[in-house]
Design an enzyme around this catalytic site. Structure first.
Site, short mmCIF file in Angstrom:
data_model
loop_
_atom_site.label_atom_id
_atom_site.label_comp_id
_atom_site.label_asym_id
_atom_site.label_seq_id
_atom_site.Cartn_x
_atom_site.Cartn_y
_atom_site.Cartn_z
N CYS A 291 0.83 -1.20 0.00
CA CYS A 291 0.00 0.00 0.00
C CYS A 291 0.86 1.25 0.00
CB CYS A 291 -0.87 0.00 1.24
SG CYS A 291 0.09 -0.16 2.76
N GLU A 390 -4.41 2.44 -8.24
CA GLU A 390 -3.38 1.65 -7.58
C GLU A 390 -3.10 0.40 -8.42
OE1 GLU A 390 -4.41 -0.39 -3.88
OE2 GLU A 390 -2.53 0.34 -3.03
P1 NAD Z 1 -9.09 -6.94 -0.56
O1 NAD Z 1 -9.77 -5.68 -0.21
O2 NAD Z 1 -9.48 -7.63 -1.81
O3 NAD Z 1 -9.22 -8.03 0.59
C1 NAD Z 1 -8.78 -7.78 1.91
C2 NAD Z 1 -9.52 -8.68 2.85
O4 NAD Z 1 -10.89 -8.31 2.89
C3 NAD Z 1 -9.49 -10.15 2.46
O5 NAD Z 1 -9.37 -10.94 3.62
C4 NAD Z 1 -10.84 -10.35 1.81
O6 NAD Z 1 -11.28 -11.68 1.84
C5 NAD Z 1 -11.70 -9.46 2.68
N1 NAD Z 1 -12.96 -9.01 2.07
C6 NAD Z 1 -13.23 -8.78 0.77
N2 NAD Z 1 -14.52 -8.39 0.62
C7 NAD Z 1 -15.07 -8.35 1.85
C8 NAD Z 1 -16.35 -8.01 2.35
N3 NAD Z 1 -17.35 -7.63 1.55
N4 NAD Z 1 -16.58 -8.09 3.68
C9 NAD Z 1 -15.58 -8.46 4.52
N5 NAD Z 1 -14.35 -8.82 4.10
C10 NAD Z 1 -14.08 -8.74 2.78
O7 NAD Z 1 -7.55 -6.54 -0.54
P2 NAD Z 1 -6.35 -7.43 -1.01
O8 NAD Z 1 -6.43 -7.52 -2.49
O9 NAD Z 1 -6.28 -8.65 -0.18
O10 NAD Z 1 -5.11 -6.50 -0.59
C11 NAD Z 1 -4.61 -5.51 -1.41
C12 NAD Z 1 -5.12 -4.16 -0.99
O11 NAD Z 1 -4.81 -3.93 0.40
C13 NAD Z 1 -4.47 -3.02 -1.73
O12 NAD Z 1 -5.42 -2.09 -2.15
C14 NAD Z 1 -3.54 -2.41 -0.71
O13 NAD Z 1 -3.24 -1.06 -0.94
C15 NAD Z 1 -4.28 -2.62 0.55
N6 NAD Z 1 -3.34 -2.58 1.70
C16 NAD Z 1 -3.37 -1.48 2.53
C17 NAD Z 1 -2.46 -1.40 3.58
C18 NAD Z 1 -2.45 -0.20 4.51
O14 NAD Z 1 -1.88 -0.30 5.60
N7 NAD Z 1 -3.04 0.94 4.14
C19 NAD Z 1 -1.55 -2.42 3.80
C20 NAD Z 1 -1.56 -3.51 2.93
C21 NAD Z 1 -2.48 -3.58 1.89
#
Ligand code: NAD
Length: 499
Positions: A291, A390
């Site tokens: 991120c 992103e």
């Molecule tokens: P994602 O949003 O697809 O999934 C993250 C988590 O949320 C997973 O466990 C997923 O199963 C769950 N999820 C998805 N839909 C949901 C719903 N409707 N209800 C509840 N849970 C749900 O993200 P990803 O693809 O796993 O990770 C990448 C993203 O994470 C990128 O956008 C990145 O920038 C962000 N990220 C942010 C930080 C930060 O500290 N700001 C750190 C790491 C990653």
């Protein structure tokens, strides 16, 4: 070419409720090793009933169990034992993490697992220092403010650094006396499943529960449960919107650590070698999947051609390959759809008038894994799609600027606001830029220096709330104000008049 597996993971991973395997109820979902594309394990999806059982276990452990009531020294001791468990199993955890993420094993050992252990140490030390407040401005009364655990914490983690990111949440939630239901990403459940299993040895029953499955199924059931008292989420911005809307129906407080499109601003007044190293680390470490990546590299015009030329030369020498080889600098991307999405940005960059400077292709000489050559594009304006969205991969987008004002305007021209990087040895420029940045974190002349006591989080679409020492204390506790008369003053006596 095919690469060896880092470890043979269990054939099937299940959730854990009060120390026993969860009921599942959903389909089995494959887990792939990104370096070969081969399936290495499967998770059993937890459906709504299994999720409800996990929340019930956490609820009972909070309402009736010892954890929220444990004397502080004992809670600190348990956190320390969690830290030691991680260190004692660091090789196994790193290999399991590698088997689902494809991240370079050496990096996982040195950074992610070390950080996971440190997260427990950090919060153990934090709670040993934290104190309540006392107010006694009104004579005859004493008012104290203490912080008490909130309750059941739903912790939802992404796939890009599962153990490092989830343990920040876990260590904080547990340190402040909450009970937890953890939901890892369905792509990367392996190391967290093992860690949760190991932690059962030292935590009372029901304090830490695990559910597995897809976001819209397992995650959504968890967030919608009214017995959940807080949600801590790290993941994509769109997912964050969905979770916050669902949590809002129950008035459940949330923190959201979301995406970024961070500007990495390089002035002619910077130490050019250091800025070059920093720019490469900023976009290519963790395979570019982070991120806080410095994904928009803004370079002052007089040094633009030289800087970009040297960046490309170095990017082309980055060693992409086997995550188990200590010489590897970048491993595969996390999944096939993600790799295709990342590569798709080459076309959108071109459609917006951009030039591909290097990379932009799959490294199919490395076999079936999801390897991408380190990529850089130059775009004519910050309005280009690739400068606004992103990418979350080893993909740098270059833009040029003429003045600090213009650099700040470009840097802030985004819906995100997680991090800004500034490279200059000219103090007034550094001060001007750091004050102008609309981002939660500003790193000057350094990439990615995370200070755990300081807040970390983003403006705008990068998030809501912060993680870090005092920020976590505020989020994972409720404040309770108690007022007691010390020398009870006489009260107004209502209903004592005679007529
Ligand atoms: P994602 O949003 O697809 O999934 C993250 C988590 O949320 C997973 O466990 C997923 O199963 C769950 N999820 C998805 N839909 C949901 C719903 N409707 N209800 C509840 N849970 C749900 O993200 P990803 O693809 O796993 O990770 C990448 C993203 O994470 C990128 O956008 C990145 O920038 C962000 N990220 C942010 C930080 C930060 O500290 N700001 C750190 C790491 C990653």
């Amino acid at each position: 070419m095919t690469f060896q597996l880092p470890i043979v993971p269990p054939a099937r991973v299940t959730g854990l409720v009060a120390g026993a395997p969860s009921a599942g109820g959903g389909p089995e979902l494959p887990v792939y090793y990104p370096a070969t594309g081969a399936q290495v394990s499967a998770l059993v999806e937890d459906g709504p009933e299994a999720v409800a059982a996990a929340v019930a276990a956490a609820r009972a452990a909070f309402d009736k169990g010892p954890w929220p009531r444990l004397p502080l020294p004992q809670r600190i001791e348990v956190l320390d034992r969690c830290r030691r468990i991680i260190l004692d199993h660091s090789d196994e955890l790193a290999r399991l993490e590698c088997a689902a993420t494809g991240l370079v094993l050496k990096e996982l050992r040195a950074r992610h697992i070390e950080r996971a252990a440190y997260n427990f140490r950090f919060f153990a030390e934090y709670i040993s220092q934290s104190a309540g407040q006392r107010y006694d401005q009104t004579p005859g009364y004493m008012t104290t403010v203490s912080r008490v655990p909130v309750g059941v914490a739903a912790l939802i983690a992404p796939w890009n650094a599962p153990v490092a990111l989830a343990t920040m949440k876990l260590a904080a939630a547990l340190a402040f006396g909450n009970t937890c239901v953890l939901k890892p990403s369905e792509q990367t459940p392996l190391a967290l499943a093992r860690l949760v299993e190991l932690m059962q040895e030292v935590l009372p029953e029901g304090v830490l529960n695990l559910v597995n499955g897809r976001g819209p199924v397992t995650g959504a059931a968890l967030v919608a449960d009214p017995r959940v008292d807080l949600v801590s989420f790290t993941g994509g911005t769109e997912t964050g919107r969905a979770i916050m809307s669902a949590a809002g129906r129950n008035l459940t407080p949330c923190t959201m650590e979301l995406g970024g499109k961070s500007a990495n601003v390089i002035f002619a007044s910077a130490d050019q070698e250091r800025a070059l190293d920093g720019a490469l680390i900023g976009i290519f470490s963790n395979n570019g999947q982070q991120c806080l990546a410095g994904s928009r590299i803004l370079v002052e015009r007089p040094i633009f051609d030289d800087f970009v030329g040297r960046f490309v030369e170095r990017a082309e020498r980055i060693r992409v390959g086997d995550p188990l080889d200590d010489a590897t600098e970048i491993g595969p991307l996390a999944s096939l759809p993600h790799m295709n999405r990342v590569l798709g940005f080459v076309d959108t960059a071109r459609a917006d008038g951009g030039d591909l400077l290097t990379g932009g292709r799959r490294r199919d000489d490395l076999g079936e894994g999801y390897f991408v050559a380190p990529t850089a594009v130059r775009v004519p304006s910050n309005a280009a799609d690739v400068a606004q969205r992103e990418v979350f991969g080893p993909f740098a987008t270059f833009l040029s600027f003429d003045t600090a004002e213009e650099a700040a305007a470009i840097a802030n021209d985004t819906e995100f606001g997680l991090v800004s990087y500034i490279w200059s040895d000219h103090l007034p420029t550094v001060m001007q830029m750091s004050e102008a940045m609309r981002s939660g974190v500003v790193w000057v002349n350094t990439p990615m220096m995370r200070e755990l006591r300081a807040p970390f989080g983003g403006f705008g679409a990068s998030g809501v709330g912060r993680e870090g020492g005092a920020s976590c204390e505020a989020f994972y506790t409720e404040e309770r104000t108690v007022t007691i008369p010390t020398v009870p003053p006489p009260l107004r006596r209502l209903g004592t008049t005679n007529d």
